[in-house]
Design a protein around this motif. Structure first.
Motif, PDB file in Angstrom:
ATOM      1  N   GLU A 126       1.593   2.629  18.051  1.00 35.47           N
ATOM      2  CA  GLU A 126       2.410   3.292  19.228  1.00 35.47           C
ATOM      3  C   GLU A 126       3.138   4.663  18.637  1.00 35.47           C
ATOM      4  O   GLU A 126       3.411   5.400  19.326  1.00 35.47           O
ATOM      5  N   MET A 127       3.764   4.309  17.327  1.00 38.96           N
ATOM      6  CA  MET A 127       4.469   5.318  16.929  1.00 38.96           C
ATOM      7  C   MET A 127       3.563   6.752  16.563  1.00 38.96           C
ATOM      8  O   MET A 127       3.845   7.750  16.660  1.00 38.96           O
ATOM      9  N   ARG A 128       2.228   6.166  16.174  1.00 34.53           N
ATOM     10  CA  ARG A 128       1.451   7.509  15.787  1.00 34.53           C
ATOM     11  C   ARG A 128       0.927   8.224  16.998  1.00 34.53           C
ATOM     12  O   ARG A 128       0.410   9.304  16.866  1.00 34.53           O
ATOM     13  N   ASN A 129       0.675   7.392  17.929  1.00 38.55           N
ATOM     14  CA  ASN A 129       0.148   7.958  19.315  1.00 38.55           C
ATOM     15  C   ASN A 129       0.760   9.195  19.847  1.00 38.55           C
ATOM     16  O   ASN A 129       0.372  10.223  20.747  1.00 38.55           O
ATOM     17  N   LYS A 130       2.245   9.495  19.379  1.00 41.22           N
ATOM     18  CA  LYS A 130       3.043  10.565  19.740  1.00 41.22           C
ATOM     19  C   LYS A 130       2.552  11.530  18.684  1.00 41.22           C
ATOM     20  O   LYS A 130       2.463  11.542  17.680  1.00 41.22           O
ATOM     21  N   THR A 131       2.559  13.001  19.295  1.00 38.47           N
ATOM     22  CA  THR A 131       2.444  13.977  18.182  1.00 38.47           C
ATOM     23  C   THR A 131       3.659  14.235  17.578  1.00 38.47           C
ATOM     24  O   THR A 131       4.913  14.530  18.417  1.00 38.47           O
ATOM     25  N   TYR A 132       3.661  14.629  16.269  1.00 40.12           N
ATOM     26  CA  TYR A 132       4.893  14.680  15.588  1.00 40.12           C
ATOM     27  C   TYR A 132       5.608  16.164  15.977  1.00 40.12           C
ATOM     28  O   TYR A 132       6.810  15.949  16.325  1.00 40.12           O
ATOM     29  N   PHE A 183      12.256   7.711  15.011  1.00 37.77           N
ATOM     30  CA  PHE A 183      10.936   7.309  14.300  1.00 37.77           C
ATOM     31  C   PHE A 183      11.223   6.806  12.867  1.00 37.77           C
ATOM     32  O   PHE A 183      10.686   5.852  12.134  1.00 37.77           O
ATOM     33  N   ASP A 184      12.112   7.716  12.081  1.00 37.82           N
ATOM     34  CA  ASP A 184      12.256   7.421  10.723  1.00 37.82           C
ATOM     35  C   ASP A 184      12.776   5.791  10.517  1.00 37.82           C
ATOM     36  O   ASP A 184      12.507   4.969   9.814  1.00 37.82           O
ATOM     37  N   LYS A 185      13.765   5.584  11.564  1.00 40.74           N
ATOM     38  CA  LYS A 185      14.345   4.225  11.342  1.00 40.74           C
ATOM     39  C   LYS A 185      13.369   3.120  11.857  1.00 40.74           C
ATOM     40  O   LYS A 185      13.245   2.113  11.100  1.00 40.74           O
ATOM     41  N   MET A 186      12.643   3.422  12.636  1.00 45.37           N
ATOM     42  CA  MET A 186      11.689   2.316  13.204  1.00 45.37           C
ATOM     43  C   MET A 186      10.535   2.266  12.218  1.00 45.37           C
ATOM     44  O   MET A 186      10.058   0.989  11.909  1.00 45.37           O
ATOM     45  N   PHE A 187      10.151   3.383  11.506  1.00 45.18           N
ATOM     46  CA  PHE A 187       8.999   3.031  10.428  1.00 45.18           C
ATOM     47  C   PHE A 187       9.505   2.336   9.273  1.00 45.18           C
ATOM     48  O   PHE A 187       8.687   1.673   8.785  1.00 45.18           O
ATOM     49  N   MET A 217       8.650  15.736   4.837  1.00 48.61           N
ATOM     50  CA  MET A 217       8.386  14.418   4.271  1.00 48.61           C
ATOM     51  C   MET A 217       8.254  13.280   5.426  1.00 48.61           C
ATOM     52  O   MET A 217       7.252  12.580   5.203  1.00 48.61           O
ATOM     53  N   LEU A 218       9.037  13.577   6.767  1.00 50.63           N
ATOM     54  CA  LEU A 218       8.828  12.629   7.670  1.00 50.63           C
ATOM     55  C   LEU A 218       7.365  12.916   8.253  1.00 50.63           C
ATOM     56  O   LEU A 218       6.474  12.049   8.822  1.00 50.63           O
ATOM     57  N   LYS A 219       6.952  14.365   8.313  1.00 48.23           N
ATOM     58  CA  LYS A 219       5.604  14.660   8.663  1.00 48.23           C
ATOM     59  C   LYS A 219       4.488  14.166   7.936  1.00 48.23           C
ATOM     60  O   LYS A 219       3.679  13.416   8.379  1.00 48.23           O
TER      61      LYS A 219
END
Length: 183
Positions: free
Chosen positions: A69-75, A86-90, A38-40
């Motif tokens: 910025e969050m999206r620039n990382k590969t999951y 990531f979950d908290k930041m999103f 679900m996070l992915k």
């Protein structure tokens, strides 16, 4: 003969308790993998949301920059701790993101945006259900690890208590909706 039967029964009970602990531990891993999926899914929705909203709101750079910025990382490159961060930041940025969208009636009416919003809401609901399942699995496992007689076996084989997922204290506060749109 009776001693042999008692020994065999004891061995069967120990095997049964051990197998139960292993099944419970595996259930936790399975429940976490559901959260991971679900996070992915949520992670993959970000570029579509950003692209849709950027067409309408060029000057809201701070919110978009945080999401981008969050999206620039590969999951796949994130470890479990980074996924939790990531979950908290999103969750925090998501609220700001949709508040920005409120300022653009054309955006809110856009079919593309509405579809993305529905998809994100569905993902959030599934993520919440996956977290409940995960916490139930953790509780079941912790009960087995901490109660007699499985606690004896758990200690011998290194089964330790696990922590349930919790939300940050800031998210437990009821939002002040009246002042949300006045700022």
């Amino acid at each position: 003969m009776i001693v042999a039967i008692i020994i065999v029964l004891f061995i069967l009970v120990v095997i049964s308790m051990y197998n139960s602990l292993v099944r419970k531990r595996n259930q936790i891993e399975n429940a976490f993998s559901t959260i991971d999926v679900m996070l992915k899914r949520r992670f993959d929705l970000i570029p579509n949301l950003v692209a849709t909203v950027q067409q309408y709101a060029k000057h809201e750079a701070d919110t978009f920059a945080a999401i981008t910025e969050m999206r620039n990382k590969t999951y796949a490159s994130l470890n479990d701790s980074e996924k939790a961060d990531f979950d908290k930041m999103f969750s925090k940025v998501r609220t700001q993101f949709f508040a920005v969208a409120e300022n653009y009636p054309e955006l809110k009416a856009s079919e593309n945006f509405l579809q993305l919003q529905r998809s994100l809401n569905e993902t959030e609901e599934q993520l919440a259900a996956a977290r409940r399942t995960y916490n139930a699995s953790i509780t079941d496992y912790n009960n087995a690890v901490q109660t007699f007689p499985t606690n004896l076996l758990a200690g011998m084989f290194g089964f330790t208590r696990k922590a349930v997922l919790t939300i940050p204290e800031a998210e437990r506060v009821t939002p002040d909706v009246k002042n949300l749109f006045n700022s």
